[in-house]
Scaffold this motif. Sequence first.
Motif, mmCIF file in Angstrom:
data_model
loop_
_atom_site.group_PDB
_atom_site.id
_atom_site.type_symbol
_atom_site.label_atom_id
_atom_site.label_comp_id
_atom_site.label_asym_id
_atom_site.label_seq_id
_atom_site.Cartn_x
_atom_site.Cartn_y
_atom_site.Cartn_z
ATOM 1 N N GLU A 209 -4.323 -8.985 6.024
ATOM 2 C CA GLU A 209 -3.538 -7.988 6.763
ATOM 3 C C GLU A 209 -3.418 -8.467 8.195
ATOM 4 O O GLU A 209 -4.430 -8.757 8.831
ATOM 5 C CB GLU A 209 -4.243 -6.625 6.776
ATOM 6 N N GLU B 15 0.859 -1.189 0.000
ATOM 7 C CA GLU B 15 0.000 0.000 0.000
ATOM 8 C C GLU B 15 0.888 1.228 0.000
ATOM 9 O O GLU B 15 1.970 1.227 0.599
ATOM 10 C CB GLU B 15 -0.901 0.008 1.243
ATOM 11 N N TRP C 213 2.062 4.836 10.023
ATOM 12 C CA TRP C 213 1.504 3.619 10.644
ATOM 13 C C TRP C 213 2.665 2.675 10.968
ATOM 14 O O TRP C 213 3.530 2.443 10.127
ATOM 15 C CB TRP C 213 0.575 2.965 9.620
ATOM 16 N N PRO D 28 1.464 -3.255 7.322
ATOM 17 C CA PRO D 28 1.877 -2.888 5.975
ATOM 18 C C PRO D 28 3.310 -3.337 5.680
ATOM 19 O O PRO D 28 4.009 -3.842 6.572
ATOM 20 C CB PRO D 28 1.794 -1.363 5.974
ATOM 21 N N GLY E 69 -5.543 -2.138 1.084
ATOM 22 C CA GLY E 69 -5.536 -1.086 2.027
ATOM 23 C C GLY E 69 -6.626 -0.024 1.789
ATOM 24 O O GLY E 69 -7.386 0.010 0.832
ATOM 25 N N CYS E 70 -6.680 0.815 2.807
ATOM 26 C CA CYS E 70 -7.675 1.894 2.817
ATOM 27 C C CYS E 70 -7.560 2.795 1.601
ATOM 28 O O CYS E 70 -8.500 3.502 1.250
ATOM 29 C CB CYS E 70 -7.517 2.732 4.077
ATOM 30 N N TYR F 174 -4.926 -6.685 13.544
ATOM 31 C CA TYR F 174 -3.842 -5.915 14.147
ATOM 32 C C TYR F 174 -4.109 -6.022 15.643
ATOM 33 O O TYR F 174 -5.008 -5.350 16.160
ATOM 34 C CB TYR F 174 -3.894 -4.455 13.683
ATOM 35 N N ASN G 296 -12.149 -3.220 0.334
ATOM 36 C CA ASN G 296 -11.092 -3.488 1.323
ATOM 37 C C ASN G 296 -11.739 -3.783 2.665
ATOM 38 O O ASN G 296 -12.312 -4.841 2.848
ATOM 39 C CB ASN G 296 -10.113 -2.307 1.393
ATOM 40 N N GLU G 297 -11.713 -2.828 3.592
ATOM 41 C CA GLU G 297 -12.307 -3.109 4.908
ATOM 42 C C GLU G 297 -13.722 -2.547 4.943
ATOM 43 O O GLU G 297 -14.015 -1.651 5.728
ATOM 44 C CB GLU G 297 -11.449 -2.481 6.007
HETATM 45 O O1 AHR Z 1 -2.289 -1.636 6.792
HETATM 46 C C1 AHR Z 1 -2.720 -0.371 7.144
HETATM 47 C C2 AHR Z 1 -4.226 -0.239 7.059
HETATM 48 O O2 AHR Z 1 -4.825 -1.094 7.976
HETATM 49 C C3 AHR Z 1 -4.846 -0.633 5.759
HETATM 50 O O3 AHR Z 1 -4.818 0.384 4.833
HETATM 51 C C4 AHR Z 1 -6.248 -0.959 6.138
HETATM 52 O O4 AHR Z 1 -6.841 -1.903 5.285
HETATM 53 C C5 AHR Z 1 -6.140 -1.406 7.570
HETATM 54 O O5 AHR Z 1 -7.024 -0.754 8.372
#
Ligand code: AHR
Length: 663
Positions: free
Chosen positions: A467, A54, A521, A511, A248-249, A440, A380-381
């Motif tokens: 992820e 991403e 991040w 990521p 990813g977002c 996460y 994605n999410e």
């Molecule tokens: O990996 C970072 C972010 O985490 C991604 O963009 C998203 O899909 C998730 O919330």
Amino acid sequence: MTIHSNLKYWFCSVIAIKFFAVSFVHAQNHHIINLETDKSIAKVQPNMWGVFFEDINFGADGGIYAELIKNRSFEFAKPLMGWSIVRDKPQEGEVLVVNRKEVNQANPRYLQVHKNTTDFELVNEGFKGIGVKKDLSYNFSVMYRQAKVGVTMVLQLKDENNKIIAQGDFKPDNIGDGWHKQSLSFVATESSARAKFSIVFKGNGHIDLDMISLFPGDTWKNRPQGLRADMVQLLADMKPGFIRFPGGCIVEGTDLANRYQWKNTIGPIEGRKMIVNRWNNEFAHRPAPDYYQSFGLGFFEYFQLAEDIGSDALPILNCGMACQFNSGEVVALDELQPYIQDALDLIEFANGNASTVWGKKRIELGHAKPFNLKMLGVGNENWGPQYMERVALFKAAIKAKYPNIKLIYSSGTDPEGDRFNLLDNYLRNEKADFIDEHYYRSAEWFLKNAGRYDNYPRNDTKVFVGEYAVHADKNLTGKEKNNWQSALASASLMTGLERNADVVQMASYAPLFAHVDAWQWAPDMIWVDNLKSYGTPDYYVQKLFSTNKGTDVIAITLNGKNITGQNGLYASSVLDKTKKELIIKIANNAAEEQHIDFTLLGKAKLKSKYSIETMSDDNLNQLNSFENPLAVSPQKSIYNMKGKGLNVRLKPYSFNLIKIGLN
Ligand code: AHR
């Protein structure tokens, strides 16, 4: 009892307690683990372990996309962001930002320079400075328009102390009305991690400038305007089974206008309409006002990258929904067709022949062979009923035309809870090909969830852990989060993914990249600065799995049970039937050494030597770094088998990959 016999009694008791204590500890740390080598319990997909890419943390622009000039086409919200004009006495109207949006929607702005009096400089600061390597050539290019001979330019790279470390003279060759592209290469005489690029204007007259670009001469495969070779090499070394892109977002965008649209990312770079990067202002504590997406790394380049490193391409497309944490904007259902068409056209772009519209475009871009796209993510999410009704339309259209393309669906942001359950049930009823799970979570969660898939439904729907990463202690920031504790917990959970390879058919850590001076991040698998890059302990864990994936999962048990945390042990095992190898992956999360006797139940005959690659550190906060990039990385030893037995000592806090050839 006399004093003497009392003492004797006391002495014997102490000895006995010590003996029992020692043998108890010994028993606790000594285990017999069984391996059933004759029975394959699951096939490992060749593309099981992949990577997630991403453009976050300056992963693409300012990262793997090797362009060194920030805001090369003056399209940032502030058109001169990243640029400064250096001169003694500014002259009114000397440098103008001109907008021609009526004739060029994709790239409306350019710079008009009126050079009448003294020489002056236009300076670009680079992303976080410009990394310059001594003796390397730098390739400058620009689009310009000059009606009459007049202005020339001296191009310079200057180090932190303003010392000129590279220089070239640029004289426009084409004089006339139209725009021209011209290039010039020059060689650096010194290195600098934070140089800047300067154009000194000379002569007299007017010149229009756009797409001011500078690339290092050592891009991946020496492709002009290509990718940073060191970063691609780290990926190539992992031999990832797939590469998921572009996020990813970033796929969703903060609103639909800023969603990722692949068709805007192919073709000549000056025609790729750039947009703000959605990580530009996502986190108040890590603002990145200069973060945009130039799309110099676009969908053609992503497919090409996947092909270069031998990975399957796994594109994820917007499903008609923007990020639900931001605007939550959704496209009206009766206006979803263009989004669906984008998906159909993408498959045609990747796989179509010259008789198709989009296949022809790919061929014109220089790739006659199809990219052999096999799968596609829709959203994605995203979550909720609004997601369900949109993906149903995607599925109907895509499966009708391309029944063999596997579709990957979102399960939302979390691996449990109402939102997850709603989608999981719905998608399983719909016989979805893949459900994308994201986690996460803390190290503790990872350890507890190593058995998550042991009792998962074994039906048509497979899991893509798209992820995941251990999110360490909140007191740790940035690259400190990629400590050994996080990687060891990931490795432990990954044994559970591998054991259930019939259910979890793909997985990718996220990521992937972060720039040390520009991240938003953390943790991230690979950290870079302007010149260097290093893999974290997580990188080496991922690499051990992906380069030793095997072909068949076999049972590995302790007291008849899967090894999911007994005494801090986590394990999985595979056979590689092609290479004729038995591979054991075993993590020791205990602070003590553990002795393992592996018992092989089956007819397999082992070769006389075996290897162990161990990653370990007593300090769970240990990191890799630019200075010490291999601090926690696999250390390989070769041993001779003693008799039929395979007896190993696992270091405290270690992850071990044991490999033995089969006769
Ligand atoms: O990996 C970072 C972010 O985490 C991604 O963009 C998203 O899909 C998730 O919330």
